[in-house]
Design an enzyme around this catalytic site. Sequence first.
Site, PDB file in Angstrom:
ATOM      1  N   LYS A 286      93.030  52.581 108.760  1.00  0.00           N
ATOM      2  CA  LYS A 286      94.391  52.888 108.292  1.00  0.00           C
ATOM      3  C   LYS A 286      95.345  53.222 109.433  1.00  0.00           C
ATOM      4  O   LYS A 286      96.529  52.851 109.389  1.00  0.00           O
ATOM      5  CB  LYS A 286      94.358  54.043 107.289  1.00  0.00           C
ATOM      6  N   ASP A 323      98.806  55.478  99.346  1.00  0.00           N
ATOM      7  CA  ASP A 323      97.868  56.577  99.123  1.00  0.00           C
ATOM      8  C   ASP A 323      98.590  57.858  98.729  1.00  0.00           C
ATOM      9  O   ASP A 323      98.190  58.559  97.800  1.00  0.00           O
ATOM     10  CB  ASP A 323      97.060  56.866 100.396  1.00  0.00           C
TER      11      ASP A 323
END
Length: 951
Positions: A286, A323
Amino acid sequence: MAIGHTRLEGHIFNCLDLGGCGLQFADRYIVCLEFKLEGDKKKKRDKTKNDERPKWEGGEYEGDEEPRLEALLLAMEMGAEYVDVELKVADKFMKLISGKKPETCKIIVSSHNFENTPSAGELRNLVSQIQATGADIVKIATTATEIVDVAKMFQVLAHFHEKKVPIIGLVMNDRGFISRVLCPKFGGYLTCGSLEKGKESEPALPTATDLINVYSIRKIGPDTKVFGIIGKPVGHSKSPILHNEAFRSVGLNAVYVPFLVDDLASFLSTYSSPDFAGFSCTIPHKEAAVRCCDEVDPIAKDIGAVNTIIRKPNGKLVGYNTDYVGAISAIEDGIRASQPTDATTSPLTGRLFVVVGAGGAGKALAYGAKEKGARVVIANRTFARAQELGNLIGAPALSLTELENYHPEEGMILANTTAIGMHPNVNETPLSKEALKSYAVVFDAVYTPKETRLLREAAECGATVVSGLEMFIRQAMGQFEHFTGMPAPDSLMHDIVLTKIKPKWEGGEYEGDDEPRFEALLLAMEMGAEYVDIELKVADKFMKLISGKKPETCKLIVSSHNFENTPSAEELGNLVAQIQATGADIVKIATTATEIVDVAKMFQTLVHCQEKQVPIIGLVMNDRGFISRVICPKFGGYLTFASLEKGKESALAQPTITDLINVYNIKQIGPDTKVFGIIGKPVGHSKSPILHNEAFRSVSLNAVYVPFLVDDLANFLSTYSSPDFAGFSCTIPHKEAAVRCCDEVDPIAKDIGAVNTIIRKPNGKLVGYNTDYVGAISAIEDGIRATQPTDTAASPLAGRLFVVIGAGGAGKALAYGAKEKGARVVIANRTFARAQELGNLLGAPALTLTELENYHPEEGMILANTTAIGMHPNVNETPLSKQALKSYAVVFDAVYTPKETRLLREAAECGATVVSGLEMFIRQAMGQFEHFTGMPAPDSLMRDIVLTKIQ
């Protein structure tokens, strides 16, 4: 694998045994999903392929090359639509099958590279080499050292697809998984899958159910867009299930796959085609994704982590983060549902919010919580990482050790963003239960399992718990909108996660619910299974489910299994009627034999059903029921079951298909077939069926010879009293009892006190003979004559001290025969009383085996072992020490499995002439053959069988 045999149809069927406990499919058969282009129309067929690769090729086949090639020929004969042979033996195989290959069978010639994936140029050269063998289909399987290796295979597939060369190109291991799913996009001829999870023939092999139901592989073509999840690890992810079904719901021609990526930048630059249109990013990529994208959304940039990458039409990569919205909104809604809150503000405002983890997900939650007005604290196993993130957002940092004692106030919120507690490490937790008592709300980003240990213990402490599944759903909905430009199907995606994403350790894999199992059976029907087998207890439910869906070519077997015993013939008849009432095409009953006479009840039931024209499979399980699997066609059995490879049986005492066809000649068994066999306990080791069945074939006798595992000889002979059970060999421990069970006994056998051959005369009388003594004694005499000077006018045993070990049937035969030849016989036995009893009959001294160790009254003695000591599997045992063997000039061992026993090996090392039990076996069998058939034994053939096939 089921082997069907009926006199009406006269051929062997391939079928799947899809029993009540799930799918059972022979290990050497795997599902092949074929993609064959004809014009503009894509035809897709699901097939089976015989993959009989040896261990040196990455398969599971062990043994010589010739039996393996014979197995492939057998697969062709049985209707296998594909046969896969390795390149290194392809030329030899092509010569072997010249003129024998059915038109319906395609030869796949394959090359397996278990180390790496060569360059695209080297792969193209390999294709040409395979084509030169005359292959119908080229198959190349390589190994991925990194996921970019798969791109080379895709280039080769596309190149040969343009040239109309049928090619299978697969890249092995989990980094190569995408090659198995995406190959039809690039022109792959077919892909392979297993029918059941956990039964894969190689790592990272998908199941047929996943290929069809999750990845919609039948719909994948050149225009299919590719999305997927990038991570390491990534195999646990449920995102493919979620996104693929969501894509289908909006009619999008796209597929979503797992990408196991080591180097993100290398992956993105390799898979740079616009068709690779978007990616989810998970641990550990990420943060690296921020650097790899051409543009990054401002919020993702502030967070410092990207979980979604979109490839724009101009090729630019744009990064987003969904997220933080997914997790924060899930936590907020969890609090609102369980605690009083002010609806005008976030329930996080002013609360102490502890984030465990400082990676991409940790950054997202820390950022989101701070945006909502929470007082954030960062905790991490590595303090430096916690401090780094803390400095970015102005938050204090702790190590996990410090967090254990951190409770400045009550009512705190805890959010775990690490992988601690993820399956399979389900017993791990980032924080002790004692420390959790300070928290009012606990969130865990881990969603496999749904209830982690952290959440379970937090709930026990009275906290509100929020599952990572909610974050998973919500962030996925955000990703879907970025991928497609459409609103996410909210209720559908929730339903998928809550009802379809259910791993084995949460009750999946056919444990409990019938529905997933029934889906697998329906899939088997759709894939062309000729038979589907369902248990009686769920048959009515299944019949309702398949109403109107069953193909005409598929027959439904409804089966009942009794794992305790075999009921009476009357009870079996009632069970047949009960199964018929379900609408079954074929009745199947499998019972368990407590003794071999149980099988007779099943044979009665088969005959009764055949008379009424009821198709029935009747089998009796375990080694006492073995004969039911071989001679069921004689009594009208519809089919029998076999494994493709020894050691891969799906049931105890299941024969291999090679043995059924080549040893027992099952295709020729019918109502008029005479039954012979060997009676013993144990009997599974015996090679007599191989020898006698081939000898019967050589004289065109309609007969079969089988092993009978018998506990009570008298009961067996009275039960199987039909003239069709025409003769028997007798071995340990029944040779002496056979004397008492026969109506007549040959005088020599009576004198010996042991019968090894029983013949049933046309009047039903049983007559006993003994061929052991001639077989053994002549073998020993010829062994001596071949190695030692002898007087040809007399037996070389005359006057010699002849020690017989064993006082059973074989011992009696050898002692009698040796005495008849003028030898001075001594009997030795483990139990002295048995030795003394036989010694008294023959006028011979008796010894215990212990006494025999020190018995050497003279040199040049002869030793004959007639016990089972040293027989497989106890090959390290021997009846006499090597030191004691030094007094013997000749040593004979009646044991012939193995051919060279430890006794014979050590005797030879001591300089003795050794005589193998194989010679006795051959000679006594020739005598039995003559009693069985009334014909001269085919001497050279029987000897050739033993010396070449029974080793």
